[in-house]
Design a protein around this motif. Structure first.
Motif, PDB file in Angstrom:
ATOM      1  N   MET A   1       0.913  -1.148  -0.329  1.00  0.00           N
ATOM      2  CA  MET A   1      -0.169   0.008   0.095  1.00  0.00           C
ATOM      3  C   MET A   1       0.738   1.113   0.080  1.00  0.00           C
ATOM      4  N   ASP A   2      -0.069   2.278  -0.146  1.00  0.00           N
ATOM      5  CA  ASP A   2       1.643   3.330  -0.927  1.00  0.00           C
ATOM      6  C   ASP A   2       0.552   4.650  -0.074  1.00  0.00           C
ATOM      7  N   TYR A   3       0.977   5.301   1.123  1.00  0.00           N
ATOM      8  CA  TYR A   3       1.030   6.434   1.578  1.00  0.00           C
ATOM      9  C   TYR A   3       2.299   7.597   1.801  1.00  0.00           C
ATOM     10  N   ASP A   4       1.123   8.778   1.601  1.00  0.00           N
ATOM     11  CA  ASP A   4       1.962   9.874   0.976  1.00  0.00           C
ATOM     12  C   ASP A   4       1.592  10.668   2.403  1.00  0.00           C
ATOM     13  N   ILE A   5       2.625  11.217   3.350  1.00  0.00           N
ATOM     14  CA  ILE A   5       2.222  11.322   5.073  1.00  0.00           C
ATOM     15  C   ILE A   5       2.751  12.943   4.792  1.00  0.00           C
ATOM     16  N   PHE A   6       2.253  13.735   5.183  1.00  0.00           N
ATOM     17  CA  PHE A   6       2.518  15.536   4.634  1.00  0.00           C
ATOM     18  C   PHE A   6       1.721  16.154   5.788  1.00  0.00           C
ATOM     19  N   ASN A   7       2.656  17.188   6.308  1.00  0.00           N
ATOM     20  CA  ASN A   7       2.090  18.781   7.205  1.00  0.00           C
ATOM     21  C   ASN A   7       1.078  19.318   6.742  1.00  0.00           C
ATOM     22  N   GLY A   8       0.063  19.459   6.815  1.00  0.00           N
ATOM     23  CA  GLY A   8      -0.711  20.315   6.000  1.00  0.00           C
ATOM     24  C   GLY A   8      -0.374  21.809   5.986  1.00  0.00           C
ATOM     25  N   LYS A  46       3.421  -2.058   7.203  1.00  0.00           N
ATOM     26  CA  LYS A  46       4.191  -3.593   7.015  1.00  0.00           C
ATOM     27  C   LYS A  46       4.821  -4.090   5.600  1.00  0.00           C
ATOM     28  N   ALA A  47       5.164  -4.739   5.440  1.00  0.00           N
ATOM     29  CA  ALA A  47       6.512  -5.094   4.513  1.00  0.00           C
ATOM     30  C   ALA A  47       5.423  -5.048   3.138  1.00  0.00           C
ATOM     31  N   GLY A  48       6.391  -3.993   2.109  1.00  0.00           N
ATOM     32  CA  GLY A  48       6.112  -4.096   0.806  1.00  0.00           C
ATOM     33  C   GLY A  48       5.198  -2.514   1.106  1.00  0.00           C
ATOM     34  N   ASP A  49       4.498  -1.453   1.937  1.00  0.00           N
ATOM     35  CA  ASP A  49       4.214  -1.028   2.024  1.00  0.00           C
ATOM     36  C   ASP A  49       5.803   0.089   1.807  1.00  0.00           C
ATOM     37  N   ASN A  50       4.908   1.501   1.130  1.00  0.00           N
ATOM     38  CA  ASN A  50       5.666   2.520   0.109  1.00  0.00           C
ATOM     39  C   ASN A  50       5.287   3.596   0.928  1.00  0.00           C
TER      40      ASN A  50
END
Length: 317
Positions: A1-8, A46-50
């Protein structure tokens, strides 16, 4: 799974904007108000996540970062806030620059060889790196009018990030990011009368007028301290109001204290523009505080600690 984690804030949103304009990707967006920086703790990697992590302190997210890496997730991390000791890990690509005259969007701009340079300049303006942004705009050959437009857009995107909760904001940062993603250039946002630029412009002016009507609670050669009420408009304007004060009096530090519901104060501290250092150190010395050299904050400063805060700031500068 791909996550984009960013300040608002403007820097976080525009850093991601550049990356996804260059490399479109379907992802789960993890963000929040500007002060909501423990964002990595919101996912169970988890493993495989970006994971793409932008404009949030590595130091504040270290526990969750280690857990993500140990789980086998791959992490791309770009930031300019306090980092602590930068991890070395085969699954971590870290791009950390603590220079007081850079921001995350400029780090991404360098990595992308200036592919969306006007957006990066907009972010620099939004992060109150006015001299830096002006210099980059001059090199890019932008007119005075274009510089003014990018400065206003960056300020408005940044303004939208401030609040105690997403409910205080005009747009959820994730929604604002998605709305801006359809514009390859910030000038396209301004040209589109249906863009969020115009709603934010009117709201900003109303909130700023309310802030400008308030007199300083404390004033010296080294520090101007302003106290705002426990109201949504005050929470929204606190950060950009601090930036405005800093630009008006560049030899002085400025603190904007916004009253929380429990009687404590949310603090936005700006180091003197002519001495952009020490703000993060000052705020980190108080519980719930943190930030970077030029700008920092405290989430819940007790009223009984205001005198100590003033003393620490004046002792620093």
């Amino acid at each position: 799974m791909d996550y984009d984690i960013f300040n608002g804030d403007a820097d976080g949103i525009i850093a991601l904007l550049q990356l996804r304009l260059a490399n479109p990707k379907e992802s789960t967006l993890i963000t929040g108000v500007k002060r909501d920086i423990n964002l990595m703790a919101k996912i169970n990697a988890k493993a495989g996540d970006n994971l793409t992590v932008l404009d949030i302190s590595m130091e504040k997210n270290m526990v969750a970062l280690k857990l993500a890496l140990d789980s086998g997730a791959e992490v791309f991390y770009a930031d300019h806030h306090r980092s602590g000791d930068i991890l070395e890990h085969e699954y971590l690509s870290a791009h950390i620059d603590l220079d007081a005259n850079t921001c995350t969007a400029l780090i991404i701009d360098n990595l992308l060889d200036g592919q969306f340079h006007a957006w990066a300049i907009t972010a620099a303006y939004g992060d109150n790196l006015i001299a830096k942004a002006d210099g980059l705009a001059d090199i890019a050959g932008l007119s005075v009018e274009q510089k003014t437009q990018l400065k206003e857009l960056g300020t408005l995107i940044n303004y939208n990030g401030y609040g105690a909760s997403v409910e205080d904001l005009h747009f959820s940062p994730a929604v604002l990011y998605q709305m801006l993603l359809k514009y390859a250039s910030p000038f396209d946002v301004i040209a589109d009368k249906a863009s969020p630029f115009y709603q934010l412009q009117a709201a900003y002016q109303s909130d700023m007028d309310s802030a400008l009507a308030i007199k300083a609670q404390y004033k010296s050669e080294k520090l101007g301290l302003f106290e705002l009420p426990n109201e949504a408009w005050a929470r929204r304007i606190s950060g950009v109001y601090g930036n405005l004060l800093a630009n008006l009096l560049p030899n002085s530090a400025h603190a904007v204290l916004t009253k929380n519901a429990d009687g404590t104060y949310m603090v936005s501290l700006r180091a003197p523009l002519n001495n952009k250092q020490g703000a993060g150190e000052i705020c980190s010395s108080f519980d719930t505080g943190g930030g970077r050299e030029a700008a920092a904050g405290i989430d819940a400063l007790p009223k009984t600690s205001i005198a100590e805060f003033i003393e620490v700031v004046e002792g620093k500068y």
